[in-house]
Design a protein around this motif. Structure first.
Motif, short mmCIF file in Angstrom:
data_model
loop_
_atom_site.label_atom_id
_atom_site.label_comp_id
_atom_site.label_asym_id
_atom_site.label_seq_id
_atom_site.Cartn_x
_atom_site.Cartn_y
_atom_site.Cartn_z
N ALA A 5 0.83 -1.21 0.00
CA ALA A 5 0.00 0.00 0.00
C ALA A 5 0.86 1.25 0.00
O ALA A 5 0.56 2.24 -0.69
N ARG A 6 1.96 1.22 0.75
CA ARG A 6 2.86 2.38 0.78
C ARG A 6 3.45 2.65 -0.59
O ARG A 6 3.47 3.79 -1.06
N ARG A 7 3.90 1.60 -1.27
CA ARG A 7 4.51 1.77 -2.59
C ARG A 7 3.49 2.26 -3.61
O ARG A 7 3.80 3.07 -4.50
N LEU A 8 2.26 1.79 -3.50
CA LEU A 8 1.22 2.23 -4.43
C LEU A 8 0.88 3.70 -4.21
O LEU A 8 0.63 4.45 -5.16
N ARG A 9 0.86 4.13 -2.95
CA ARG A 9 0.59 5.55 -2.69
C ARG A 9 1.71 6.42 -3.26
O ARG A 9 1.44 7.50 -3.81
N GLU B 12 -3.79 5.93 -5.18
CA GLU B 12 -4.40 5.96 -3.85
C GLU B 12 -5.54 4.95 -3.72
O GLU B 12 -5.65 4.26 -2.71
N ALA C 285 -4.15 1.52 -3.45
CA ALA C 285 -3.46 1.37 -2.16
C ALA C 285 -4.46 1.12 -1.04
O ALA C 285 -4.25 0.26 -0.17
#
Length: 513
Positions: free
Chosen positions: A11-15, A20, A23
């Motif tokens: 999720a951090r990498r997608l944000r 968003e 994520a």
């Protein structure tokens, strides 16, 4: 790396990549699944899959991507959760089995899908356990064999397979081996981090099946204390709820043994609404409630019976006959204890029908035999008024004496004398619907309608009962029965009608052309 660590990092990498919505889906879907929110899981997964498919297409055409995230493996991750919540919190069995098996068959191996923390194979294994925990052990052992799981030990999904293997040992009747398997992880630096809260609940189950309830309670209490000490996280409400269900189950049994006060279990017992929200936790609630009823600490009335019967029928409907039979037996025991003979007999019959779908039934058939003995020892129901006046008598009772189970007993006694009395059959349908035993109430209704398909009131009452039960097959059968009866009546009427004259009179004959 356990699943929850993987999802947080993904999720951090997608944000960071500006995705968003994706994520949030990656972070939220496991939480929503654990809490049993199937509606939101389905909606969130569907929306996220649309975004992910677009990103997969763009990644294939050379657009910028986040390595390992914008590809087919992400599609498998997002598609995993609607089935996970069905076989997890919703405890579905045969209703989900074909889809779960198909997804597992289509799933690529870990070497081609990357180190994702979930597997469709795990869903299929859990689904088989829901169908029949003890009767599917051979099949699940094959699915969890070293040959089938080769390569998975290097993925974040491995802890889930480990716990599934431990649960299998419990279902095979060797909870001591299951405990030993879990204890091995306690002596490793990463044991707690790998198995996490799932390991604690599984250990408590292994201890409980060894009748070591106090030790199991120590493990659950320790987990509850750890959760209280943590900062608020998205998972914690669901985890705390599950802790309370397990505490209530264990404390109620210890209270039954005289080790602790029933008040401790009552204070911990979750609300009915909480059990209603997460079907997988309902058996623990019923077990705790039945223990407390035996101590006189919880009121055993028809409302409790309706709740347990409703949950038993839920498991029957989703194809989990093992749990359905266990709750039906609990409903029968509770009904026998409060003197509700008809409800007890109906529940025992339901349990017997569900047990017929199980393997390795020696223990549960022993429980059924005990319930049958309890019912046989009950006093016969004494009629409170003549059969043709029983409904008038029941309607005259004061409001504080209105009890659907009592009404059902009296109506059934009257029907033994007047089996084709339409008002009595209608009353049985009404009280059967109230007690969630509409399927049992339809049996005498069906007998009458088949013999007298022209009785519209009886047919309408049966139709109402079938609709209440969502019995579409029964509705179709009723339509065919009534149609056949109407054709038979029409045929009989035509046969009895006077024959038409062979020669037309001159006065009525048509004029010649």
């Amino acid at each position: 790396m356990p699943m929850w660590t993987w999802t947080g990092e993904a999720a951090r990498r997608l944000r960071e990549a500006g995705q968003e919505e994706l994520a949030e889906a990656v972070a939220d879907l496991p939480v929503l699944s654990e809490s049993g929110d199937s509606v939101r899981v389905e909606a969130r997964a569907r929306s996220a899959l649309r975004v992910a498919r677009r990103l997969v297409t763009e990644a294939g055409t050379g657009e910028p991507e986040v390595p390992g995230l914008f590809g087919p493996p992400m599609l498998f991750f997002l598609a995993h959760w609607p089935m996970a919540v069905r076989v997890g919190a919703l405890a579905e069995g045969k209703r989900a089995l074909k889809q779960a098996e198909a997804a597992a068959a289509d799933e690529p191996g870990p070497e081609s899908r990357g180190p994702l923390p979930v597997s469709a194979l795990a869903n299929a294994v859990r689904c088989h356990a829901n169908v029949d925990a003890r009767g599917t052990t051979g099949l699940r052992r094959e699915l969890l064999s070293s040959r089938r799981l080769a390569g998975w030990e290097r993925t974040p999904a491995w802890p889930g397979f480990t716990l599934a293997r431990v649960d299998l040992l419990v279902d095979e009747g060797t909870p001591d081996r299951a405990e030993a398997e879990l204890r091995r992880y306690e002596h490793t630096a990463t044991g707690t981090a790998i198995l996490g809260t799932g390991g604690v609940f599984t250990l408590a189950r292994a201890l409980r099946h060894q009748d070591r309830h106090r030790e199991a309670l120590v493990e659950i209490d320790r987990l509850g204390a750890d959760l209280s000490a943590r900062r608020g996280g998205a998972r914690e409400p669901a985890l705390r709820r599950r802790v309370r269900f397990e505490q209530a189950r264990l404390l109620s049994w210890l209270a039954r043994l005289g080790v602790c006060s029933p008040n401790e279990a009552i204070e911990t017992l979750p609300t009915v609404e909480e059990a209603e929200a997460v079907p997988n936790l309902r058996p623990a609630w019923v077990e705790a409630a039945e223990n407390l009823v035996s101590l006189g600490a919880v009121r055993n009335d028809w409302r409790l019976g309706v709740r347990v019967t409703t949950w038993s029928r839920y498991f029957e409907r989703v194809g989990a006959p093992g749990r359905g039979a266990e709750l039906a037996l609990a409903a029968a025991r509770l009904a026998a204890a409060r003197g509700a003979r008809w409800v007890a007999a109906c529940s025992a019959q339901r349990a017997e029908e569900l047990i017929a779908h199980l393997g390795k039934t020696a223990e549960i058939r022993g429980d059924l035999g005990e319930v049958r003995s309890m019912i046989a020892a009950m006093r016969p129901v004494a009629p409170e008024a003549p059969a043709d006046r029983i409904l008038t008598h029941l309607r005259s009772l004061p409001h504080d004496r209105v009890d659907p189970e009592h009404q059902a007993e009296q109506v059934n006694v009257a029907l033994a004398s007047l089996p084709h009395d339409t008002p009595l059959l209608t009353a049985l349908g009404q009280v059967g619907r109230t007690l969630m035993l509409s399927d049992a109430a339809t049996e005498p209704q069906w007998r009458h309608v088949r013999e007298a398909p022209g009785d519209q009131k009886a047919a309408l009452s049966l139709l109402e009962t079938l609709l209440h039960d969502n019995d579409t097959a029964g509705v179709r059968t009723l339509v065919r029965t009534l149609a056949a009866g109407a054709l038979s009546d029409a045929s009989a009427a035509a046969h009895l009608a006077p024959a038409a004259p062979a020669v037309t009179s001159a006065a009525s004959a048509p004029a010649p052309g």
